[in-house]
Design a protein around this motif. Sequence first.
Motif, PDB file in Angstrom:
ATOM      1  N   ASP A   1       0.809  -1.207   0.048  1.00  0.00           N
ATOM      2  CA  ASP A   1       0.050   0.089  -0.095  1.00  0.00           C
ATOM      3  C   ASP A   1       1.004   1.118   0.062  1.00  0.00           C
ATOM      4  OD1 ASP A   1       0.822  -0.365   2.415  1.00  0.00           O
ATOM      5  OD2 ASP A   1      -1.028   0.137   3.625  1.00  0.00           O
ATOM      6  N   ARG A   2       1.990   1.264   0.641  1.00  0.00           N
ATOM      7  CA  ARG A   2       2.991   2.428   0.670  1.00  0.00           C
ATOM      8  C   ARG A   2       3.465   2.646  -0.602  1.00  0.00           C
ATOM      9  NH1 ARG A   2       8.848   2.979   3.803  1.00  0.00           N
ATOM     10  NH2 ARG A   2       9.414   4.950   2.800  1.00  0.00           N
ATOM     11  N   MET A   3       3.900   1.425  -1.364  1.00  0.00           N
ATOM     12  CA  MET A   3       4.484   1.565  -2.790  1.00  0.00           C
ATOM     13  C   MET A   3       3.651   2.068  -3.555  1.00  0.00           C
ATOM     14  SD  MET A   3       6.961   1.184  -4.642  1.00  0.00           S
ATOM     15  CE  MET A   3       8.457  -0.101  -3.932  1.00  0.00           C
ATOM     16  N   THR A   4       2.068   1.559  -3.474  1.00  0.00           N
ATOM     17  CA  THR A   4       1.278   2.174  -4.381  1.00  0.00           C
ATOM     18  C   THR A   4       1.220   3.726  -4.326  1.00  0.00           C
ATOM     19  OG1 THR A   4      -0.012   0.199  -4.196  1.00  0.00           O
ATOM     20  CG2 THR A   4      -1.298   2.260  -4.910  1.00  0.00           C
ATOM     21  N   ARG A   5       1.119   4.361  -3.014  1.00  0.00           N
ATOM     22  CA  ARG A   5       1.156   5.782  -2.670  1.00  0.00           C
ATOM     23  C   ARG A   5       2.346   6.416  -3.380  1.00  0.00           C
ATOM     24  NH1 ARG A   5      -0.626   3.893   2.273  1.00  0.00           N
ATOM     25  NH2 ARG A   5       1.289   4.187   3.305  1.00  0.00           N
ATOM     26  N   ALA A   6       3.557   5.836  -3.136  1.00  0.00           N
ATOM     27  CA  ALA A   6       5.145   6.209  -3.635  1.00  0.00           C
ATOM     28  C   ALA A   6       4.894   6.336  -5.094  1.00  0.00           C
ATOM     29  CB  ALA A   6       5.935   5.448  -3.249  1.00  0.00           C
ATOM     30  N   ILE A   7       4.288   5.131  -5.873  1.00  0.00           N
ATOM     31  CA  ILE A   7       4.325   5.263  -7.505  1.00  0.00           C
ATOM     32  C   ILE A   7       3.445   6.487  -7.692  1.00  0.00           C
ATOM     33  CG2 ILE A   7       3.072   3.980  -9.440  1.00  0.00           C
ATOM     34  CD1 ILE A   7       4.017   1.370  -7.818  1.00  0.00           C
ATOM     35  N   GLY A   8       2.274   6.802  -6.935  1.00  0.00           N
ATOM     36  CA  GLY A   8       1.521   7.903  -7.313  1.00  0.00           C
ATOM     37  C   GLY A   8       1.957   9.083  -7.295  1.00  0.00           C
ATOM     38  N   ILE A   9       2.844   9.184  -6.201  1.00  0.00           N
ATOM     39  CA  ILE A   9       3.777  10.559  -6.008  1.00  0.00           C
ATOM     40  C   ILE A   9       4.646  10.799  -7.378  1.00  0.00           C
ATOM     41  CG2 ILE A   9       5.574  11.501  -4.736  1.00  0.00           C
ATOM     42  CD1 ILE A   9       4.286  10.368  -2.399  1.00  0.00           C
ATOM     43  N   VAL A  10       5.460   9.632  -7.591  1.00  0.00           N
ATOM     44  CA  VAL A  10       6.392   9.675  -8.964  1.00  0.00           C
ATOM     45  C   VAL A  10       5.495  10.084 -10.182  1.00  0.00           C
ATOM     46  CG1 VAL A  10       7.754   8.193 -10.348  1.00  0.00           C
ATOM     47  CG2 VAL A  10       7.923   8.168  -7.723  1.00  0.00           C
ATOM     48  N   VAL A  11       4.365   9.272 -10.352  1.00  0.00           N
ATOM     49  CA  VAL A  11       3.538   9.497 -11.315  1.00  0.00           C
ATOM     50  C   VAL A  11       3.236  10.932 -11.519  1.00  0.00           C
ATOM     51  CG1 VAL A  11       1.456   9.097 -12.478  1.00  0.00           C
ATOM     52  CG2 VAL A  11       2.891   7.286 -11.818  1.00  0.00           C
ATOM     53  N   GLU A  12       2.838  11.651 -10.352  1.00  0.00           N
ATOM     54  CA  GLU A  12       2.468  13.017 -10.491  1.00  0.00           C
ATOM     55  C   GLU A  12       3.849  13.946 -10.817  1.00  0.00           C
ATOM     56  OE1 GLU A  12       0.874  16.287  -7.545  1.00  0.00           O
ATOM     57  OE2 GLU A  12       0.879  14.244  -6.871  1.00  0.00           O
ATOM     58  N   GLY A  13       4.870  13.698 -10.014  1.00  0.00           N
ATOM     59  CA  GLY A  13       5.967  14.386 -10.531  1.00  0.00           C
ATOM     60  C   GLY A  13       6.833  14.348 -11.339  1.00  0.00           C
ATOM     61  N   TYR A  14       6.587  13.285 -12.093  1.00  0.00           N
ATOM     62  CA  TYR A  14       7.257  12.997 -13.567  1.00  0.00           C
ATOM     63  C   TYR A  14       6.220  13.213 -14.543  1.00  0.00           C
ATOM     64  CZ  TYR A  14      11.658  11.954 -11.326  1.00  0.00           C
ATOM     65  OH  TYR A  14      12.855  12.080 -10.779  1.00  0.00           O
ATOM     66  N   GLN A  15       4.817  13.309 -14.238  1.00  0.00           N
ATOM     67  CA  GLN A  15       4.000  13.520 -15.379  1.00  0.00           C
ATOM     68  C   GLN A  15       3.908  12.036 -16.122  1.00  0.00           C
ATOM     69  OE1 GLN A  15       4.758  17.460 -16.743  1.00  0.00           O
ATOM     70  NE2 GLN A  15       3.106  18.081 -15.396  1.00  0.00           N
TER      71      GLN A  15
END
Length: 341
Positions: A298-312
């Motif tokens: 679940d933490r990795m899912t949230r982390a992936i979301g942050i990276v997706v947002e940051g790198y568009q």
Amino acid sequence: MLRKMTAALLGLALCTGAATAQETTIKFTLGWKTQGSDAAFFYAKDNGFFKEEGLNVVIDQGEGSGATVTRIMSGAYDAGFGDVNAIIQNAATKPQEAPVMVYMMWNQPPFAIVAKKTSGINTIKDFEGRTLGGAQGTPTTRLLPVFTRKNGLDGEKIKISNMAPNLQEPMLIKGDIDAALVFNITSYFNLVLNRQDPDKDFKWFSFGEYGLDLYSNGVMVSRKLIASNPKAVAGLVRAINKGAIAIAKDQNAGMKAAVNYDNLINADVEKRRLQYSFEKLIVSPEMKEIGIGDIKDDRMTRAIGIVVEGYQLARAPTPAEVFSREFLPPRAERELVYTAN
């Protein structure tokens, strides 16, 4: 008699050749130049842990924790130590080519902003109206817009001065920039080497403490190696795990192995870096709960979301595309206890 001796020697040579042929060579890239925080790999090699697993692990210096991913994707390396966030970026567009993290080492992110205590920057709100020095393309710089949005800062009021990574600390010390966007484990020791006191004279703002709860560096392998020789991958992970647990208890032994690999390093500084990696990046409540090497999905899912947002990114990979616990030793064998010595 001569014929018998020749036959015996030939048989011995064939047996030796067969034994050597069974040893699997793995080309392994570090995340950067030789550092004390890499000691687990050197310790595993020096103490025969790789050999016990039938592996010949050839360790080379790296070009950056993100570059580890591209080195593996190019086929030049089979495995390495690098940043899981770089895997996420590549898995978004090339899921069949991106490597897979198989052993998470840095449970906490090294991404941080550092400022002189005399700068008047006491809270993150104080970044507004200031100039931050960042190296273009690094995760800390690229993720700053996410950092500002999550913390309600006005990004328009924060000026970014692009510069080479090796200029960040000198310009910070001189006062040419108000703060720097850095990797804490790198910047802290750059300041030490510049005869600064990073604890007494500088203030650190870790992204992990301000809503960007990302994972970071660990051991990654190519999909090709996973498909062709999963036994070798499991052996690699077991050996490194044994090395990490050993040096957590005895950093001097870890540093001996690091110096054996590269006798040009500053052993005193690199021992401090090794200890810093345990204290700031490896040991955490989560690591103590699930053991070194693993993650929480679940933490990795949230982390992936942050990276997706940051790198568009156009697509969010699943945790299973980025990390595999298939090769981890049992939980009982991943109990890491760190004692500074």
